[in-house]
Write a protein that holds these residues in place. Structure first.
Motif, mmCIF file in Angstrom:
data_model
loop_
_atom_site.group_PDB
_atom_site.id
_atom_site.type_symbol
_atom_site.label_atom_id
_atom_site.label_comp_id
_atom_site.label_asym_id
_atom_site.label_seq_id
_atom_site.Cartn_x
_atom_site.Cartn_y
_atom_site.Cartn_z
ATOM 1 N N SER B 91 11.929 -7.230 8.627
ATOM 2 C CA SER B 91 13.261 -7.028 8.053
ATOM 3 C C SER B 91 13.202 -5.791 7.156
ATOM 4 N N PRO B 92 14.341 -5.191 6.777
ATOM 5 C CA PRO B 92 15.740 -5.607 7.003
ATOM 6 C C PRO B 92 16.129 -5.565 8.479
ATOM 7 N N PRO B 93 17.198 -6.280 8.839
ATOM 8 C CA PRO B 93 17.542 -6.470 10.247
ATOM 9 C C PRO B 93 17.729 -5.157 11.016
ATOM 10 N N ASP B 94 18.298 -4.144 10.368
ATOM 11 C CA ASP B 94 18.584 -2.930 11.149
ATOM 12 C C ASP B 94 17.335 -2.108 11.479
ATOM 13 N N VAL B 95 16.177 -2.481 10.905
ATOM 14 C CA VAL B 95 14.946 -1.789 11.303
ATOM 15 C C VAL B 95 13.948 -2.757 11.936
ATOM 16 N N LYS B 96 14.392 -4.004 12.213
ATOM 17 C CA LYS B 96 13.486 -5.003 12.808
ATOM 18 C C LYS B 96 12.923 -4.454 14.122
ATOM 19 N N ASP B 97 11.663 -4.745 14.339
ATOM 20 C CA ASP B 97 10.925 -4.309 15.532
ATOM 21 C C ASP B 97 10.412 -2.876 15.431
ATOM 22 N N THR B 98 10.729 -2.200 14.361
ATOM 23 C CA THR B 98 10.115 -0.888 14.161
ATOM 24 C C THR B 98 8.624 -1.123 13.921
ATOM 25 N N THR B 99 7.789 -0.374 14.604
ATOM 26 C CA THR B 99 6.339 -0.551 14.424
ATOM 27 C C THR B 99 5.652 0.783 14.162
ATOM 28 N N PHE B 100 4.535 0.685 13.512
ATOM 29 C CA PHE B 100 3.866 1.858 12.990
ATOM 30 C C PHE B 100 2.367 1.688 13.194
ATOM 31 N N LEU B 101 1.752 2.670 13.823
ATOM 32 C CA LEU B 101 0.324 2.587 14.128
ATOM 33 C C LEU B 101 -0.423 3.747 13.483
ATOM 34 N N ASN B 102 -1.543 3.424 12.853
ATOM 35 C CA ASN B 102 -2.307 4.459 12.174
ATOM 36 C C ASN B 102 -3.785 4.363 12.521
ATOM 37 N N TRP B 103 -4.351 5.488 12.960
ATOM 38 C CA TRP B 103 -5.797 5.561 13.165
ATOM 39 C C TRP B 103 -6.348 6.441 12.059
ATOM 40 N N SER B 104 -7.093 5.819 11.186
ATOM 41 C CA SER B 104 -7.597 6.558 10.025
ATOM 42 C C SER B 104 -8.944 7.207 10.346
ATOM 43 N N GLN B 105 -9.014 8.503 10.106
ATOM 44 C CA GLN B 105 -10.241 9.251 10.420
ATOM 45 C C GLN B 105 -11.280 9.106 9.309
ATOM 46 N N GLU B 106 -12.537 9.061 9.732
ATOM 47 C CA GLU B 106 -13.642 8.974 8.767
ATOM 48 C C GLU B 106 -13.730 10.262 7.936
ATOM 49 N N ASP B 107 -13.542 11.396 8.640
ATOM 50 C CA ASP B 107 -13.625 12.699 7.979
ATOM 51 C C ASP B 107 -12.396 12.910 7.086
ATOM 52 N N ALA B 108 -12.649 13.113 5.791
ATOM 53 C CA ALA B 108 -11.552 13.215 4.832
ATOM 54 C C ALA B 108 -10.627 14.390 5.135
ATOM 55 N N GLU B 109 -11.165 15.435 5.753
ATOM 56 C CA GLU B 109 -10.361 16.627 6.015
ATOM 57 C C GLU B 109 -9.516 16.483 7.286
ATOM 58 N N ALA B 110 -9.933 15.550 8.176
ATOM 59 C CA ALA B 110 -9.239 15.429 9.461
ATOM 60 C C ALA B 110 -7.934 14.662 9.308
ATOM 61 N N ASP B 111 -6.944 14.995 10.186
ATOM 62 C CA ASP B 111 -5.652 14.311 10.137
ATOM 63 C C ASP B 111 -5.743 12.950 10.820
ATOM 64 N N ASP B 112 -5.088 11.970 10.219
ATOM 65 C CA ASP B 112 -4.986 10.657 10.865
ATOM 66 C C ASP B 112 -4.064 10.777 12.078
ATOM 67 N N ASP B 113 -4.268 9.857 13.040
ATOM 68 C CA ASP B 113 -3.334 9.794 14.167
ATOM 69 C C ASP B 113 -2.312 8.706 13.867
ATOM 70 N N GLN B 114 -1.030 9.075 14.036
ATOM 71 C CA GLN B 114 0.006 8.099 13.723
ATOM 72 C C GLN B 114 1.059 8.087 14.815
#
Lengths: 845, 268
Positions: B91-114
């Motif tokens: 919830s809230p209802p108008d954003v229900k089912d929105t999903t978010f995926l994050n791959w966090s990199q070990e290397d602090a300088e590298a960008d995460d994949d989202q």
């Protein structure tokens, strides 16, 4: 009265000591005098329009900006797209982010090409990358940066100028919270940035730099204000003392009137300090104004004193002083009262600083009167009764005051001319008034915030350059105030906001606009593979909600505050204007409001705009035909629409000042009429007094209309000042004219000439000092002061002319009863102090 | 020559003694760095499922409330990843089912994949954004605050030891190595026994107290976990409250949960 002045002369040392004692006490208070430089102080408390601006600014977390423009128009260097220019922008952005008082936790919180992220749509999603980490060096990378910037319409005219020759750095300043430290911190921001620029300029970089925004204005305002004060006082001393010396060629003639002025300035400013009333920007005019006005009483008394000395074979100090005081106390009191009334009419102003200016200037005027009637004769009676040798020689030769001294000679012949050709005087006066009445029809109100500063002022140049090159610096806010959360997720409403922006941007002075609609459109395009045709408001409410959610992930929690509030109930559409002239602003506001009425509707019973304004404002508005400023209205679309922003405020401001000053003009005219009616115990006298001054008013505002000069704050303030000071001349003239008839003169020409040779002379010198004093304002750093000075000088000159031509013409033509008495004229009454008046001898011979 | 060599040897001895004393700020206690390493190595499970209620309040008292489900899996450097997480909006209802995926990199300088899935758009979108100093899901925390920050990225100093109702707390000052980092320093209160952090103070680059983070902890299956997090921004007045419930550890979460495909399907 005679006994009072005898007492003063008898106890003259006591009187002098008392006056000096009070002055010392008042001077000691001066250390508590505080200077209030906050521009907010000009905003009248409880004004609904200005108050609403605070509501909007607070709701949307709007902070004042400081803006730095870095310009490079060298095509060889590719405009600003070269490593050096970009490097400077990066360096400045990072340094500014670290300044105390700048609302920035990270570099990104300062807006510039060096700190901002570029959000672009890709084939499988979106990419968020900084435009640049370090200034690119290769030609390709520089070209790519340029393309990236110009690809996003939101950045063009904002962080980069359309022609690619300018970059902006914008930082938000924390509120001063009204504390001295806060104000000082904001001033320090401006000075630090100025130093950073000077450092660059010192090493000879080719870039041009400009600083604009509220912070820059505030500092310039207080710096220029101080430099005005420092320049004005010596200048007016020089002009005043110079004029007085030319008049009397004696030390006492110079020093005594000035002592009066200085004492009265100390008294009124001491009272201000004692009452803990701060000095405002406008109060800086007070000492100068008092100097110009306060010398008048001394001049008139001295003039009569010297006439007496010259008329006597063996003049005696006490007799001369007594003669001067007996004749002059009445006009001195009268003119002081009318001048004070003129300034007191400022009490009708909505702005607190203007009210205080009026009150304490009238206190100063009354103080000058008191000192002129006590201290002045006390000191004068101590001095030996001598006149300059050349004047005495001339007097001895001619036995006629009218032939003694160049001023008396010139003015006497002017009087003769006026008396002999009344028709000429009448036709010139009536003709001028008629022409100016036409001009009066063309008079319009237009004020500009930035035009307050001098043309050469860096802050004005900076503002002009930046608003020309970029989207404009003056905001107008349109607030959409929903009655429940999530209103702003409605696609239909967002689409209308988008169309509102497009419609208003048609106007050439609107440089840009910003609303939540634009972000949604942009996001829709980015999320759809960056296809241009997708830059529209999507029609799904849920999609808008999901975009807003995604947006809320992308930055700090309060990033969107300026366009939409936290629960999407309220939105703000900002328009940025390239001009701050009220005429331009009004046109844009009309466009906005027309659209709003058409698209959103107006719920009835919303009440009339300006209903709650004070009577003084409503009256003045009616006189000037100004439409009242609306705060907003309840629409038929389920929300309230409101208007604010600096552009809107400055319109309201000029509405308040101009209408307030018009009311004060009418009030002071009325007050002066009543006062002179009482003084001369005749309604006709009251009327005759205000005719010349009214003619001057018509002349002054009509001339502005004819020349196409708009009415604004500074000019509108001159009206009641002119009335209050200018009426003095007619009072003095009328008083003397009356005395001359009482002394037995019956021939209008003789009366006119005699009046001109005596009071006329004093009026002339008096006006010369006043005109000279106000001319000092021409050197001011501020345009309103400049106009005020120019208008005052011109109008006081006009008053002088009117009271020496139009007034005698009226008196000579109509021979009013209060002057001439009932015919036949009474037998000449010989008064002791006139027993040997040469004029009378001549006339009776 | 000999004496010079002796002197140098003596000097080195003194120097090493000094640096030793520097490493161990308070005698008898582990050094700041040692504590930081211990905290970093605190058992946090191999995977985790939890529910969270987010309450974001701005300085004007207006709030945004969200209810999310979170799946998290530790990768411990496998494929260069430190962890993967999957967040689903209930919830809230108008954003229900929105999903978010994050791959966090070990290397602090590298960008995460989202990746994000917006149900109304019916598309999974990849988000390439690298800035770990950005806000985490619009809260008062940044990605860096949410763990994954390497011990080496800061220098750590044990300032003092405090007692709070019989609990021994280390007060650690962590100063970033990197110049121009969003914080000039952090003060961390660390429970000496459980190695949990009940309080963190963040200072901005101008040295002002920027944020205060307070955390309530609970022990589930022998693992200490957040129960409630409150972050108050001292400069903006914005506040984040995060209430975490239904925490389950070591559920053997499959890799397929943390893929683009599962984003469209919603909560597993």
């Amino acid at each position: 009265m005679e006994s009072i002045f005898r007492t003063i002369i008898r106890f003259r040392f006591l009187v002098i000591a008392a006056v000096l004692g009070v002055t010392v006490v008042a001077a000691m208070q001066l250390q508590y005098l505080r200077f209030e430089s906050d521009a907010e102080s000009m905003i009248p408390p409880n004004d609904p329009v200005l108050h609403y601006n605070d509501v909007v600014e607070e709701r949307f977390g709007m902070l004042d900006l400081i803006i730095v423009g870095v310009l490079n128009d060298n095509p060889q260097e590719n405009g600003v797209f070269n490593p050096r220019t970009l490097g400077i922008v990066k360096e400045f952005s990072e340094k500014i982010a670290l300044l105390p008082g700048i609302k920035a936790v990270r570099d990104e919180d300062v807006t510039s090409v060096a700190t901002m992220d570029n959000i672009t749509g890709t084939s499988d999603g979106m990419a968020v990358d900084p435009f640049m980490e370090e200034p690119p060096r290769s030609a390709e990378a520089l070209a790519a940066l340029k393309d990236a910037l110009f690809d996003n319409a939101m950045f063009v005219d904002w962080v980069v100028s359309r022609d690619g020759t300018g970059l902006l750095i914008m930082a938000r300043m924390e509120s001063s919270e009204g504390t001295l430290e806060g104000v000082a911190r904001r001033a320090a921001i401006y000075r630090t940035i100025r130093d950073m620029i000077r450092e660059k300029e010192a090493v000879g970089v080719p870039e041009q730099f400009h600083i604009a925004g509220r912070g820059a204005m505030e500092v310039t305002f207080s710096e220029d204000g101080r430099s005005d004060m420092e320049r004005f006082l010596p200048l007016i001393l020089f002009i005043g003392l110079g004029t007085l010396y030319l008049t009397y060629r004696s030390l006492r003639g110079v020093l005594l009137p000035f002592a009066v002025v200085i004492i009265s300035v100390i008294w009124s400013m001491g009272l201000m300090a004692w009452l803990r009333v701060p000095m405002y920007f406008i109060s800086t005019m007070m000492p100068v104004t008092l100097m110009a006005i306060g010398v008048a009483y001394g001049i008139h008394i001295l003039s009569r004193y010297y006439d007496e000395i010259l008329s006597q074979v063996e003049p005696d100090a006490e007799t001369a002083v007594m003669a001067a005081m007996q004749e002059m106390w009445k006009p001195v009191v009268f003119t002081a009262l009318t001048t004070a009334a003129g300034f007191l009419s400022f009490l009708t102003a909505a702005m607190v600083p203007i009210r205080y200016f009026g009150v304490f200037t009238s206190v100063g005027v009354l103080a000058a009167m008191v000192v002129s009637l006590t201290f002045f004769p006390a000191v004068l009676s101590l001095l030996s009764p001598t006149a300059s040798r050349s004047l005495r020689n001339q007097m001895n030769r001619s036995r006629d005051l009218a032939a003694t001294g160049w001023a008396a000679r010139t003015l006497s012949s002017l009087g003769r001319g006026v008396a002999r050709r009344p028709l000429l005087v009448w036709s010139i006066a009536v003709g001028t008034v008629l022409i100016c009445l036409i001009g009066l029809q063309r008079l319009y109100v237009d004020s500009s915030w930035i035009d307050v500063f001098h043309k050469q002022s860096p802050v004005r140049i900076g503002d002009e350059v930046l608003r020309e090159k970029f989207q404009g610096t003056l905001p107008i806010y349109v607030a959409i105030e929903g009655h429940e959360p999530d209103l702003l997720k409605d696609p239909n409403l967002l689409d209308k906001l988008d169309r509102l922006q497009a419609a208003v941007e048609q106007d050439s002075i609107v440089g840009g606009s910003l609303s939540i609609a634009e972000f949604i459109k942009r996001m829709h395009r980015v999320m759809n593979e960056d296809r241009k045709e997708m830059e529209v408001i999507p029609d799904s409410r849920d999609l808008i909600a999901q975009y807003l959610l995604l947006y809320s992930f992308s930055g700090d929690p309060d990033d969107f505050d300026e366009v939409v509030d936290y629960d999407y109930q309220h939105a703000n559409v900002s328009f940025f204007l390239r001009s701050d002239h009220s005429a331009d602003i009004e046109r844009v506001i009309d466009r906005i409001q027309d659209f709003a009425v058409r698209e959103f509707g107006v719920e009835e019973n919303g009440g009339q705009a300006g209903d709650h304004d004070p009577l003084t404002v409503r009256f003045g508005r009616w006189v000037a035909g100004i439409t009242p400023t609306v705060i907003g209205w309840e629409t038929k679309s389920g929300f309230w629409i409101g208007f604010a922003g600096q552009g809107y405020m400055s319109n309201r401001f000029s509405e308040l000042v101009v209408s307030g000053q018009l009311t004060s003009l009418v009030t002071s005219l009325l007050a002066v009429f009543l006062l002179t009616t009482c003084m001369f115990r005749s309604v006709v006298a009251g009327l005759i007094n205000i005719i010349p001054i009214s003619a001057v008013m018509v002349f002054s505002f009509g001339l502005m209309g004819l020349l196409g000069i708009p009415l604004e704050v500074g000019k509108s303030m001159t009206a009641s000042m002119v009335i209050g000071i200018g009426i003095d001349y007619t009072i003095h003239f009328l008083n003397k004219y009356q005395l001359k008839t009482r002394d037995g003169l019956v021939n209008p020409e003789a009366i006119t000439v005699a009046t001109m040779a005596t009071s006329g002379k004093a009026i002339f010198f008096n006006a010369a000092v006043v005109v000279g004093g106000f001319l000092v304002f021409l050197t001011s750093n501020f345009k309103p002061n400049f106009y005020l000075g120019a208008m005052m000088a011109l109008n006081m000159g006009a008053c002088l002319l009117a009271s020496m031509t139009l007034l005698p013409a009226i008196l000579n033509t109509f021979k009013p009863q209060f002057v001439y008495g009932t015919m036949p004229s009474p037998a000449p009454v010989m008064r002791t102090d006139y027993a040997v008046s040469p004029l009378q001898e001549k006339e009776t011979v | 020559m000999k004496t010079i060599g002796l002197w140098i040897g003596f000097g080195l001895l003194v120097l090493s003694a000094v640096s030793l004393a520097d490493a161990q700020e308070i005698p008898g206690e582990p050094s700041g760095r040692e504590i930081a390493v211990m905290v970093d190595e605190r058992e946090d499970g191999d995977d985790q499922i939890s529910e969270a209620v987010w309450t974001l309040t701005n300085s004007r008292g207006k709030t945004r409330k969200r209810h999310t489900l979170r799946y998290w899996k530790d990768y411990e450097g496998l494929d260069g990843l430190s962890s993967k997480s999957f967040i689903y909006f209930e919830s809230p209802p108008d954003v229900k089912d929105t999903t978010f995926l994050n791959w966090s990199q070990e290397d602090a300088e590298a960008d995460d994949d989202q990746w994000i899935y917006l149900p109304a758009l019916r598309k999974v979108r990849r988000i390439a954004s690298g800035d770990k100093e950005n806000s985490f899901m619009g809260s008062d925390m940044i990605y860096d605050d949410m763990a994954d920050r390497e011990v080496e990225e800061d220098t750590h100093k044990l300032l003092r030891v405090e007692q709070d109702n019989g609990t021994k707390l280390y007060v650690l000052e962590s100063t970033p190595v990197k110049e121009n980092y969003i914080y000039s320093k952090k003060l961390r209160w660390i429970n000496a026994e459980t190695l949990t952090e009940p309080r963190i103070e963040f200072y901005d680059r101008k040295g002002r107290l920027l944020k205060i983070l307070t955390t309530e902890w609970e022990e589930i299956d022998g693992i200490w976990n957040w129960k409630r997090i409150v972050v108050e921004n001292q400069l903006t007045g914005h506040k984040t409250e995060l209430d975490i419930s239904n925490v389950r550890f070591n559920q053997g979460l499959k890799e397929s949960i943390f893929t683009e495909r599962s984003l469209r399907k919603g909560a597993p």
